[in-house]
Design a protein around this motif. Structure first.
Motif, short mmCIF file in Angstrom:
data_model
loop_
_atom_site.label_atom_id
_atom_site.label_comp_id
_atom_site.label_asym_id
_atom_site.label_seq_id
_atom_site.Cartn_x
_atom_site.Cartn_y
_atom_site.Cartn_z
N ILE A 1 -17.87 22.16 -19.33
CA ILE A 1 -18.31 22.86 -20.54
C ILE A 1 -19.24 24.00 -20.12
CG2 ILE A 1 -19.50 22.63 -22.75
CD1 ILE A 1 -18.85 19.63 -22.69
N HIS A 2 -19.00 25.18 -20.66
CA HIS A 2 -19.78 26.37 -20.30
C HIS A 2 -20.21 27.14 -21.54
CE1 HIS A 2 -17.37 25.58 -16.64
NE2 HIS A 2 -18.50 25.87 -16.05
N ARG A 3 -21.32 27.83 -21.38
CA ARG A 3 -21.82 28.71 -22.45
C ARG A 3 -20.88 29.89 -22.64
NH1 ARG A 3 -27.32 30.98 -20.99
NH2 ARG A 3 -27.25 31.55 -23.17
N VAL B 1 -8.84 25.96 -10.25
CA VAL B 1 -9.49 26.59 -11.41
C VAL B 1 -10.65 25.70 -11.85
CG1 VAL B 1 -7.99 25.41 -13.09
CG2 VAL B 1 -9.13 27.53 -13.76
N GLU B 2 -11.65 26.31 -12.44
CA GLU B 2 -12.63 25.57 -13.23
C GLU B 2 -12.39 26.02 -14.68
OE1 GLU B 2 -16.83 26.38 -12.73
OE2 GLU B 2 -17.36 24.45 -13.62
N ALA B 3 -11.55 25.28 -15.35
CA ALA B 3 -11.20 25.63 -16.73
C ALA B 3 -12.39 25.31 -17.64
CB ALA B 3 -9.97 24.84 -17.16
N THR C 1 -33.07 25.14 -13.72
CA THR C 1 -32.34 24.01 -13.14
C THR C 1 -31.63 23.27 -14.25
OG1 THR C 1 -34.18 23.88 -11.64
CG2 THR C 1 -32.63 22.08 -11.54
N ARG C 2 -30.34 23.05 -14.08
CA ARG C 2 -29.65 22.41 -15.20
C ARG C 2 -29.47 20.91 -15.02
NH1 ARG C 2 -23.63 24.99 -14.68
NH2 ARG C 2 -23.40 24.41 -12.51
N GLY C 3 -29.74 20.42 -13.80
CA GLY C 3 -29.49 19.00 -13.54
C GLY C 3 -30.58 18.09 -14.09
N ASP D 1 -11.99 29.59 -9.69
CA ASP D 1 -12.57 30.57 -10.61
C ASP D 1 -12.49 30.07 -12.05
OD1 ASP D 1 -13.68 32.78 -9.12
OD2 ASP D 1 -11.67 32.98 -8.28
N HIS D 2 -13.34 30.65 -12.87
CA HIS D 2 -13.44 30.19 -14.26
C HIS D 2 -12.16 30.47 -15.03
CE1 HIS D 2 -17.63 29.00 -14.42
NE2 HIS D 2 -17.93 30.04 -13.67
N GLY D 3 -11.93 29.71 -16.07
CA GLY D 3 -10.81 29.96 -16.96
C GLY D 3 -11.04 31.21 -17.79
N ILE E 1 -14.12 16.65 -13.30
CA ILE E 1 -15.06 17.22 -14.27
C ILE E 1 -16.22 17.81 -13.48
CG2 ILE E 1 -16.75 16.66 -16.09
CD1 ILE E 1 -13.90 16.59 -17.16
N THR E 2 -16.49 19.11 -13.71
CA THR E 2 -17.60 19.76 -13.01
C THR E 2 -18.91 19.53 -13.76
OG1 THR E 2 -17.16 21.84 -14.19
CG2 THR E 2 -16.13 21.58 -12.03
N HIS E 3 -19.98 19.46 -12.98
CA HIS E 3 -21.34 19.22 -13.51
C HIS E 3 -21.36 18.40 -14.81
CE1 HIS E 3 -20.21 22.87 -15.71
NE2 HIS E 3 -20.21 23.56 -14.58
N PRO E 4 -20.92 17.12 -14.72
CA PRO E 4 -20.99 16.28 -15.94
C PRO E 4 -22.43 16.07 -16.41
CG PRO E 4 -20.46 14.93 -14.00
CD PRO E 4 -20.37 16.35 -13.57
N SER F 1 -20.64 22.67 -3.93
CA SER F 1 -21.72 23.66 -4.00
C SER F 1 -21.73 24.47 -5.29
CB SER F 1 -21.59 24.64 -2.83
OG SER F 1 -20.46 25.48 -3.01
N ASP F 2 -20.55 24.71 -5.88
CA ASP F 2 -20.44 25.66 -7.00
C ASP F 2 -20.93 27.04 -6.53
OD1 ASP F 2 -19.96 26.68 -9.50
OD2 ASP F 2 -21.41 25.41 -10.56
N ALA F 3 -20.56 27.41 -5.29
CA ALA F 3 -21.04 28.67 -4.70
C ALA F 3 -20.47 29.87 -5.44
CB ALA F 3 -20.63 28.74 -3.23
N LEU G 1 -15.11 21.68 -2.97
CA LEU G 1 -14.05 21.72 -3.99
C LEU G 1 -14.40 22.59 -5.20
CD1 LEU G 1 -12.96 17.95 -4.11
CD2 LEU G 1 -11.86 19.83 -2.89
N HIS G 2 -15.47 23.35 -5.10
CA HIS G 2 -15.89 24.10 -6.29
C HIS G 2 -16.60 25.38 -5.86
CE1 HIS G 2 -18.27 23.90 -10.38
NE2 HIS G 2 -17.76 25.10 -10.15
N THR G 3 -15.85 26.50 -5.87
CA THR G 3 -16.45 27.80 -5.50
C THR G 3 -15.81 28.92 -6.33
OG1 THR G 3 -14.85 28.35 -3.75
CG2 THR G 3 -16.75 27.01 -3.09
#
Ligand SMILES: [Zn+2]
Ligand SMILES: [Zn+2]
Length: 250
Positions: free
Chosen positions: A101-103, A74-76, A171-173, A41-43, A131-134, A196-198, A8-10
């Motif tokens: 949340i992204h840099r 979308v990954e807003a 590694t962010r996890g 795709d990213h917002g 919510i992606t990568h909480p 995966s966030d491929a 669900l996340h690529t």
């Protein structure tokens, strides 16, 4: 072994820092036995990311490529006060809305309390599915409070395989926090998704970096909403009905 036949996340070239087209991603998914692939795709606030036309025009892509159900998503970016970088109307063009949340996105969030409040507020948006990568080192949140909001608003929280990819620059996890999500999902009744966030086709459906989750005594396959494509097809159908109803009442 626990099998998951969706992702669900690529990301595609449209994100600006991913390297395959929709077609290449679909073929990659097919070759890996993935039945349903969300392109998220990213917002537009992501540098190099797509503008709003990308999302408005997304419906021209067929629902199936190589027999794989392509979900237009979308990954807003979550911004100050939980705003997203697409309007509700723009989100309405899409089949699946995730946010994180992204840099470098001008989010203007400064500390744990900001990250937590913004995430909770974003979850109140009726379009938001996941919510992606909480769990991320750079943006710590109060996981328990976010979990309560996920249960209340029926939002999926993600277990992000790429966060534990040893080949990544860093590694962010945080394993102990990701494991906590298993207990919280049971306690507050929300679902988790394994994704995966491929950013390249051969990473689609690669979840082995999350083996520590699958091997945990708290793991229960019932918590994972995207283990079977049918579950997601059913979920998408229900969400569309819910949003249609909402449109009629406003
Ligand atoms: Zn992300
Ligand atoms: Zn992503």
């Amino acid at each position: 072994m626990f099998r998951i036949n969706t992702d669900l996340h690529t990301h595609t070239v449209a994100s600006g820092h991913a390297y395959c087209t929709v077609n290449e991603m679909a073929r990659g998914a097919f070759n890996k036995g993935i039945k349903l692939l969300a392109i998220t795709d990213h917002g537009p606030n992501m540098p190099g990311g797509p503008n709003v036309y990308h999302f408005g025009n997304f419906s021209i892509v067929p629902d199936k490529l190589y027999g794989v159900r392509i979900v237009k998503g979308v990954e807003a970016n979550i911004l100050k006060d939980g705003r997203l970088d697409l309007t509700d109307e723009e989100l309405g063009y899409l089949e699946f809305v995730s946010a994180g949340i992204h840099r470098l996105t001008e989010h203007k969030l400064n500390n744990k309390s900001d990250y937590t409040e913004a995430t909770i507020k974003a979850m109140e948006n009726p379009h938001l599915d996941m919510i992606t990568h909480p769990v991320q080192r750079e943006y710590p949140i109060d996981l328990e409070r976010v979990a309560i909001a996920a249960g209340k608003n029926n939002v999926i929280l993600e277990l992000n395989a790429s966060s534990y990819n040893p080949n990544k620059f860093k590694t962010r996890g945080i394993k102990s926090e990701s494991l906590k999500l298993l207990k919280l999902a049971k306690k507050y009744g929300f679902k988790l998704a394994v994704n995966s966030d491929a950013h390249f086709y051969d990473i689609i459906g690669e979840y082995s970096t999350l083996n520590f989750i699958f091997e945990s005594p708290d793991f229960d396959s019932e918590l994972i909403i995207n283990s079977k494509a049918e579950n997601i097809i059913n979920y998408l159908d229900q969400r569309q009905k819910r949003l249609n109803k909402l449109k009629k009442t406003v």
